[in-house]
Design a protein around this motif. Structure first.
Motif, PDB file in Angstrom:
ATOM      1  N   MET A   1      -0.709  29.843 -18.221  1.00 18.25           N
ATOM      2  CA  MET A   1      -0.988  29.112 -16.988  1.00 18.25           C
ATOM      3  C   MET A   1       0.326  28.802 -16.265  1.00 18.25           C
ATOM      4  O   MET A   1       1.329  28.505 -16.892  1.00 18.25           O
ATOM      5  CB  MET A   1      -1.755  27.818 -17.287  1.00 18.25           C
ATOM      6  N   LEU A   2       0.284  28.871 -14.925  1.00 11.45           N
ATOM      7  CA  LEU A   2       1.463  28.610 -14.107  1.00 11.45           C
ATOM      8  C   LEU A   2       1.861  27.139 -14.205  1.00 11.45           C
ATOM      9  O   LEU A   2       1.021  26.248 -14.060  1.00 11.45           O
ATOM     10  CB  LEU A   2       1.177  28.986 -12.654  1.00 11.45           C
ATOM     11  N   THR A   3       3.129  26.882 -14.449  1.00 11.98           N
ATOM     12  CA  THR A   3       3.634  25.519 -14.558  1.00 11.98           C
ATOM     13  C   THR A   3       4.475  25.189 -13.333  1.00 11.98           C
ATOM     14  O   THR A   3       5.384  25.932 -12.984  1.00 11.98           O
ATOM     15  CB  THR A   3       4.479  25.353 -15.832  1.00 11.98           C
ATOM     16  N   GLU A   4       4.154  24.073 -12.686  1.00 10.32           N
ATOM     17  CA  GLU A   4       4.912  23.609 -11.531  1.00 10.32           C
ATOM     18  C   GLU A   4       5.664  22.339 -11.899  1.00 10.32           C
ATOM     19  O   GLU A   4       5.106  21.432 -12.529  1.00 10.32           O
ATOM     20  CB  GLU A   4       3.985  23.337 -10.350  1.00 10.32           C
ATOM     21  N   ASN A   5       6.909  22.256 -11.472  1.00  9.35           N
ATOM     22  CA  ASN A   5       7.742  21.090 -11.748  1.00  9.35           C
ATOM     23  C   ASN A   5       8.376  20.584 -10.463  1.00  9.35           C
ATOM     24  O   ASN A   5       8.520  21.328  -9.488  1.00  9.35           O
ATOM     25  CB  ASN A   5       8.831  21.423 -12.768  1.00  9.35           C
ATOM     26  N   PHE A   6       8.760  19.321 -10.484  1.00 10.81           N
ATOM     27  CA  PHE A   6       9.504  18.755  -9.368  1.00 10.81           C
ATOM     28  C   PHE A   6      10.439  17.675  -9.900  1.00 10.81           C
ATOM     29  O   PHE A   6      10.266  17.155 -11.012  1.00 10.81           O
ATOM     30  CB  PHE A   6       8.578  18.200  -8.284  1.00 10.81           C
ATOM     31  N   ILE A   7      11.461  17.361  -9.093  1.00  7.09           N
ATOM     32  CA  ILE A   7      12.452  16.353  -9.446  1.00  7.09           C
ATOM     33  C   ILE A   7      12.334  15.204  -8.456  1.00  7.09           C
ATOM     34  O   ILE A   7      12.207  15.427  -7.247  1.00  7.09           O
ATOM     35  CB  ILE A   7      13.870  16.949  -9.418  1.00  7.09           C
ATOM     36  N   SER A   8      12.374  13.981  -8.960  1.00  5.84           N
ATOM     37  CA  SER A   8      12.329  12.801  -8.106  1.00  5.84           C
ATOM     38  C   SER A   8      13.537  11.916  -8.384  1.00  5.84           C
ATOM     39  O   SER A   8      14.134  11.982  -9.463  1.00  5.84           O
ATOM     40  CB  SER A   8      11.035  12.012  -8.330  1.00  5.84           C
ATOM     41  N   SER A   9      13.891  11.110  -7.409  1.00  4.75           N
ATOM     42  CA  SER A   9      15.010  10.173  -7.577  1.00  4.75           C
ATOM     43  C   SER A   9      14.620   8.830  -7.009  1.00  4.75           C
ATOM     44  O   SER A   9      13.729   8.721  -6.149  1.00  4.75           O
ATOM     45  CB  SER A   9      16.261  10.701  -6.878  1.00  4.75           C
ATOM     46  N   ILE A  10      15.297   7.773  -7.495  1.00  6.98           N
ATOM     47  CA  ILE A  10      15.058   6.415  -7.010  1.00  6.98           C
ATOM     48  C   ILE A  10      16.373   5.815  -6.543  1.00  6.98           C
ATOM     49  O   ILE A  10      17.452   6.320  -6.834  1.00  6.98           O
ATOM     50  CB  ILE A  10      14.428   5.526  -8.105  1.00  6.98           C
ATOM     51  N   ARG A  11      16.230   4.701  -5.831  1.00  2.70           N
ATOM     52  CA  ARG A  11      17.404   3.972  -5.352  1.00  2.70           C
ATOM     53  C   ARG A  11      17.290   2.511  -5.757  1.00  2.70           C
ATOM     54  O   ARG A  11      16.212   1.941  -5.743  1.00  2.70           O
ATOM     55  CB  ARG A  11      17.518   4.079  -3.832  1.00  2.70           C
ATOM     56  N   ALA A  12      18.412   1.921  -6.136  1.00  3.47           N
ATOM     57  CA  ALA A  12      18.505   0.503  -6.501  1.00  3.47           C
ATOM     58  C   ALA A  12      17.876   0.239  -7.859  1.00  3.47           C
ATOM     59  O   ALA A  12      17.423   1.153  -8.561  1.00  3.47           O
ATOM     60  CB  ALA A  12      17.867  -0.376  -5.427  1.00  3.47           C
ATOM     61  N   GLN A  13      17.848  -1.011  -8.226  1.00  4.15           N
ATOM     62  CA  GLN A  13      17.365  -1.425  -9.534  1.00  4.15           C
ATOM     63  C   GLN A  13      15.852  -1.566  -9.532  1.00  4.15           C
ATOM     64  O   GLN A  13      15.225  -1.704  -8.486  1.00  4.15           O
ATOM     65  CB  GLN A  13      18.006  -2.766  -9.915  1.00  4.15           C
ATOM     66  N   PRO A  14      15.216  -1.529 -10.734  1.00  2.00           N
ATOM     67  CA  PRO A  14      13.766  -1.711 -10.822  1.00  2.00           C
ATOM     68  C   PRO A  14      13.317  -3.024 -10.193  1.00  2.00           C
ATOM     69  O   PRO A  14      14.022  -4.034 -10.257  1.00  2.00           O
ATOM     70  CB  PRO A  14      13.495  -1.686 -12.336  1.00  2.00           C
ATOM     71  N   LYS A  15      12.118  -3.008  -9.592  1.00  2.00           N
ATOM     72  CA  LYS A  15      11.610  -4.198  -8.917  1.00  2.00           C
ATOM     73  C   LYS A  15      11.065  -5.230  -9.889  1.00  2.00           C
ATOM     74  O   LYS A  15      11.013  -6.417  -9.593  1.00  2.00           O
ATOM     75  CB  LYS A  15      10.525  -3.788  -7.918  1.00  2.00           C
ATOM     76  N   GLU A  31       6.511  17.348 -14.625  1.00  2.00           N
ATOM     77  CA  GLU A  31       5.603  18.498 -14.642  1.00  2.00           C
ATOM     78  C   GLU A  31       4.377  18.124 -13.826  1.00  2.00           C
ATOM     79  O   GLU A  31       3.746  17.096 -14.071  1.00  2.00           O
ATOM     80  CB  GLU A  31       5.198  18.848 -16.073  1.00  2.00           C
ATOM     81  N   LEU A  32       4.052  18.939 -12.841  1.00  2.00           N
ATOM     82  CA  LEU A  32       2.908  18.659 -11.971  1.00  2.00           C
ATOM     83  C   LEU A  32       1.632  19.278 -12.503  1.00  2.00           C
ATOM     84  O   LEU A  32       0.580  18.634 -12.557  1.00  2.00           O
ATOM     85  CB  LEU A  32       3.194  19.178 -10.553  1.00  2.00           C
ATOM     86  N   ASP A  33       1.689  20.521 -12.879  1.00  2.00           N
ATOM     87  CA  ASP A  33       0.529  21.234 -13.431  1.00  2.00           C
ATOM     88  C   ASP A  33       0.927  21.869 -14.748  1.00  2.00           C
ATOM     89  O   ASP A  33       2.071  22.308 -14.915  1.00  2.00           O
ATOM     90  CB  ASP A  33       0.050  22.326 -12.454  1.00  2.00           C
TER      91      ASP A  33
END
Length: 439
Positions: A1-15, A31-33
């Motif tokens: 099965m095709l695997t899709e991935n993505f990268i995310s980033s955050i800013r500042a400290q946890p709320k 991993e998205l799928d």
């Protein structure tokens, strides 16, 4: 099965104190799928919007309000380098797999070749900070808070022999600050770029000529854009947490509205309803958008830390992918199809301020030599040298037949005929002696 991935980033400290999220983590590989999950994470990063890019081997993250870029190795899963610059970095983009473009707070662009360490800087062509950059292999666009978007030639910027000062080819003028830029997927001279500005408009341009193609009027301030894979429309993320789709193509129109000179100067109000099914107010404003490879799933990163998935066909909320407990500033989609590359950067070479030897440092990913058939099959269209050889042979048949290969073949044929003639003479002599012996 095709695997899709993505990268995310955050800013500042946890709320809030969320024990389910590791401390000091600023970048996530998802991993998205087939099943959404966090595959790995990278620590010590606070990344602004438009400040994250990744190639096949590394992740590059600008640090908020700092003149620093963190480099992470995707293979080893750790921070490889901390690269300092002379100006604060506001945004990043990637040209190919080996050139990073950085937009600075002083209105300057910096191009960094990660395999050589070569650094090319432009003059401060923008009067204010560069807010967004986008690039193809041939063109680079920079948007700024000074309400201008400059178009640059990548070959001129990276030329080793040019002595001319670096200047933009043209300028796309807006009325207020440019928040986001995306480029079309075409490779010809009609390719477009789309800009989002703080005056609640999205504008479509032909950046090759500087012609304004279309202006869309919006009901809220657009913060981010992502373009459909077939350039059929653009998805817009708003400050109020909503999403709208601006259609660029009308199936029942005789002429594409983007290239109909009668309506190009007329602003258009977007009439399509926003995406529905989720509480936009609870998720907060949308800082970034990402679209999967076939355009069926739209991801949005929110100020609240949530990453949500939307069904683009129904324009409806699908599910919540993750809650990162801090403002999500970037979503960088990774292609599920790995392109074939001859080399890759195992380690990056830090930028060099002084001119020196031009040394390319990389690792071969496969065999250096390839068969002619494989090269022809994998080339986009017919290879240039193959076409030139065919044209030469058609236009100069006499010269083509007298090539070195044909001469060698003709000589081999003559040698073979001599051998056959000698064998036939020998056989004839033997038969003659045999007949005399019998008689």
């Amino acid at each position: 099965m095709l695997t899709e991935n993505f990268i995310s980033s955050i800013r500042a400290q946890p709320k809030s104190a969320n024990t389910a999220i590791a401390k000091d983590v600023g970048i996530y590989l998802h991993e998205l799928d087939p099943t959404p999950k966090v595959v790995s994470s990278f620590k010590k990063s606070s990344t602004p919007s438009n400040g994250l890019v990744a190639n096949s081997t590394h992740i590059f993250a600008a640090q908020a309000d700092k003149a620093v870029v963190h480099v992470y190795s995707r293979e080893r899963g750790n921070q490889e380098a901390l690269v300092s610059f002379q100006e604060r970095i506001h945004c990043l983009t990637l040209i190919g797999d080996g050139v990073i473009v950085l937009g600075t707070a002083e209105g300057r662009l910096i191009l960094w070749e990660v395999c050589t360490g070569r650094q090319v800087s432009t003059p401060a062509s923008h009067l204010q900070a560069v807010s967004c950059v986008a690039a193809t292999q041939s063109y680079l666009l920079s948007g700024s808070e000074d309400s201008n978007a400059h178009v640059w030639s990548v070959p001129r910027l990276l030329s080793l022999t040019s002595t001319e000062p670096h200047e933009p080819l043209r300028t796309l003028s807006h009325r207020v600050a440019v928040m986001s830029l995306v480029l079309g997927h075409s490779s010809d001279t009609t390719n477009m770029c789309i800009s989002a500005t703080k005056d609640n408009t999205v504008t479509v341009w032909n950046y090759h000529s500087g012609v304004l193609l279309r202006t869309f009027l919006l009901q809220s301030t657009p913060l981010c854009l992502t373009l459909d894979p077939c350039d059929r429309g653009v998805y817009v993320g708003f400050e109020d947490g909503s999403i709208q789709f601006a259609e660029l193509v009308q199936p029942d129109a005789m002429v594409n509205p983007l290239y109909d000179s009668r309506v190009q100067a007329t602003p258009v109000q977007i009439t399509s309803l926003p995406f529905s099914g989720s509480s936009e107010a609870a998720a907060g404003r949308i800082n970034c958008l990402g679209l999967n490879y076939d355009g069926t799933k739209l991801l949005s990163g929110h100020e609240s830390g949530k990453i949500t998935e939307w069904d683009t066909a129904r324009r409806y909320f699908q599910r919540e992918i993750a809650d990162l407990n801090a403002p999500v500033t970037n979503i960088f989609m990774l292609s599920p199809f790995s392109g074939k590359k001859l080399t890759q950067a195992v380690t990056v070479v830090k930028p060099k301020l002084a001119e020196g030897n031009y040394t390319y440092t990389a690792q071969f990913t496969g065999s250096v030599g390839e068969e002619r058939l494989s090269q022809t099959l994998e080339a986009p269209g017919f290879p240039t040298d193959l076409l030139e050889d065919a044209i030469f042979r058609f236009s100069n048949p006499a010269a083509a037949t007298s090539s070195s290969e044909d001469e060698k073949l003709r000589k081999d044929n003559e040698d073979l005929r001599k051998v056959v003639s000698e064998q036939q003479a020998l056989l004839k002599t033997l038969l003659s002696k045999k007949s005399k012996t019998k008689s």
